[in-house]
Design an enzyme around this catalytic site. Structure first.
Site, PDB file in Angstrom:
ATOM      1  N   GLY A 139       0.917  -0.987   0.027  1.00 32.66           N
ATOM      2  CA  GLY A 139      -0.129   0.543  -0.089  1.00 32.66           C
ATOM      3  C   GLY A 139       0.559   1.257  -0.260  1.00 32.66           C
ATOM      4  O   GLY A 139       1.887   1.270   0.225  1.00 32.66           O
ATOM      5  N   CYS A 140       0.187   2.228  -0.282  1.00 32.29           N
ATOM      6  CA  CYS A 140       1.451   3.751  -0.331  1.00 32.29           C
ATOM      7  C   CYS A 140       1.864   4.138   0.705  1.00 32.29           C
ATOM      8  O   CYS A 140       2.735   4.173   0.760  1.00 32.29           O
ATOM      9  CB  CYS A 140       0.178   4.782  -1.288  1.00 32.29           C
ATOM     10  SG  CYS A 140      -1.694   5.180  -0.089  1.00 32.29           S
ATOM     11  N   PHE A 141       0.455   4.334   2.204  1.00 32.11           N
ATOM     12  CA  PHE A 141       1.002   4.923   3.515  1.00 32.11           C
ATOM     13  C   PHE A 141       2.123   3.022   3.611  1.00 32.11           C
ATOM     14  O   PHE A 141       3.292   4.175   4.095  1.00 32.11           O
ATOM     15  CB  PHE A 141      -0.262   4.839   4.233  1.00 32.11           C
ATOM     16  CG  PHE A 141      -0.865   6.659   4.161  1.00 32.11           C
ATOM     17  CD1 PHE A 141       0.281   6.817   4.394  1.00 32.11           C
ATOM     18  CD2 PHE A 141      -1.866   6.445   4.351  1.00 32.11           C
ATOM     19  CE1 PHE A 141      -0.053   8.889   4.494  1.00 32.11           C
ATOM     20  CE2 PHE A 141      -2.844   7.604   4.298  1.00 32.11           C
ATOM     21  CZ  PHE A 141      -1.599   9.319   5.041  1.00 32.11           C
ATOM     22  N   CYS A 144       5.645   4.308   2.011  1.00 31.68           N
ATOM     23  CA  CYS A 144       6.586   5.030   2.843  1.00 31.68           C
ATOM     24  C   CYS A 144       6.112   4.912   4.384  1.00 31.68           C
ATOM     25  O   CYS A 144       8.107   5.248   5.085  1.00 31.68           O
ATOM     26  CB  CYS A 144       5.364   6.410   2.712  1.00 31.68           C
ATOM     27  SG  CYS A 144       6.056   8.329   3.380  1.00 31.68           S
TER      28      CYS A 144
END
Length: 330
Positions: A139-141, A144
């Site tokens: 996932g994107c979060f 990061c």
């Protein structure tokens, strides 16, 4: 060089569009089809208007079993839909699958019909990805945040609670407009959502426990909706007994061979990474706390760019091929 034959399922959304932008110019790829249930027969550039002049491809809505054979299939469908798709459309075992949904990211629910999915964070699992047949793209979060914490976890140095505040652009909510994603609500606004309960926390916790199985402290995450379209900026802090020089050495050593993740000695900002596949991290130490700033483009390193990076690894291509993207200075 024989090109990798690629098909995209769910090509009309944001992640499908980003995959298209990368793959139509990728020197090692032949893009065979772009599937969309709602856009069959329409030019791809009717939906992704920035691709006008770059491709004459049309969306297809042909039953998947009748589509031409490919080497790699990208599933750019919604959460929950990838599992449904594979239940309804058996994919041959020799076709590599890269799934951008959350359906197969968390063990033990990471397999279906003989397809076992490897978690596709290259900075953690590069060698496993090279050997994998199927990838669960992070996932994107989660990307990061994990890249902020991974060097600490690998040294088993996450011993206290982790505290996170992170802000994402509106594209993180997907293409379909909602009450909290359309322009008149998002502009000049900032709000929290899914406080302490965001689904990507499971990926972060899974990563920490891969290295520290007994870790039982809290990972506290406050996500924000930002007044911008692309990117994630996260501030992450936790207990740390060392100096800033020791912290930099840990991170620089861990990411020394990383293709896209870099440790910056200066504070980082979104404009350095938007429209790239990079993650930049910046470290400071404050009275026994290590603060890590981490920035990525949520649609590239947080989704489709990382998916292409994984494809390159799986198919024996140079890891950076097709991903030499440059941010805008303005």
């Amino acid at each position: 060089m024989e090109k990798v034959r690629v098909g995209i399922i769910g090509g009309a959304g944001y992640t499908g569009g980003e995959a298209l932008r990368l793959l139509i110019h990728h020197p090692g790829v032949e893009l065979v089809y772009v599937h969309s249930n709602s856009n069959g027969g329409n030019p791809v550039s009717d939906v992704h208007t920035d691709l006008f002049g770059d491709t004459a491809l049309q969306f297809v809505d042909t039953p998947v079993g009748s589509l031409p054979r490919v080497d790699v299939m990208f599933l750019c469908v919604g959460h929950g839909d990838a599992r449904k798709f594979l239940e309804a459309n058996p994919v041959p075992a020799d076709v590599r699958i890269i799934d951008l949904s959350q359906d197969f990211r968390i063990a033990p629910d990471n397999s279906i019909g003989g397809h076992e999915f490897i978690y596709g964070l290259p900075e953690q699992n590069r060698e496993a990805i090279r050997q994998a047949r199927n990838i669960a793209n992070p996932g994107c979060f989660a990307t990061c945040l994990q890249l902020a914490l991974l060097p600490l976890a690998a040294r088993q140095l996450i011993r206290g609670d982790v505290h996170i505040s992170a802000t994402t652009g509106s594209t993180g909510a997907g293409q379909k407009p909602t009450a909290t994603s359309h322009f008149s609500w998002r502009a000049n606004n900032l709000s929290t959502y899914k406080v302490f309960e965001h689904q990507h926390l499971r990926e972060v916790t899974q990563m920490i426990r891969t290295f520290e199985p007994q870790y039982e402290k809290a990972v506290n995450f406050i996500p924000y909706r930002g007044d911008f379209t692309r990117g994630i900026i996260a501030s992450v802090y936790t207990d740390f007994a060392g100096t800033i020089e020791e912290a930099r050495r840990i991170y620089e050593d861990y990411y020394a061979s990383a293709a896209f993740t870099h440790v910056s000695d200066r504070p980082v900002s979104l404009k350095q990474v938007v429209n790239t596949n990079k993650c930049l991290v910046h470290l400071t130490v404050h009275e026994g706390k290590l603060l890590i700033l981490s920035v990525i483009d949520n649609l590239l390193k947080g989704a489709s760019g990382q998916a292409v990076q994984n494809m390159n690894l799986m198919c024996g291509l140079p890891e950076t091929m097709g991903l030499q993207l440059k941010p805008s200075a303005f």
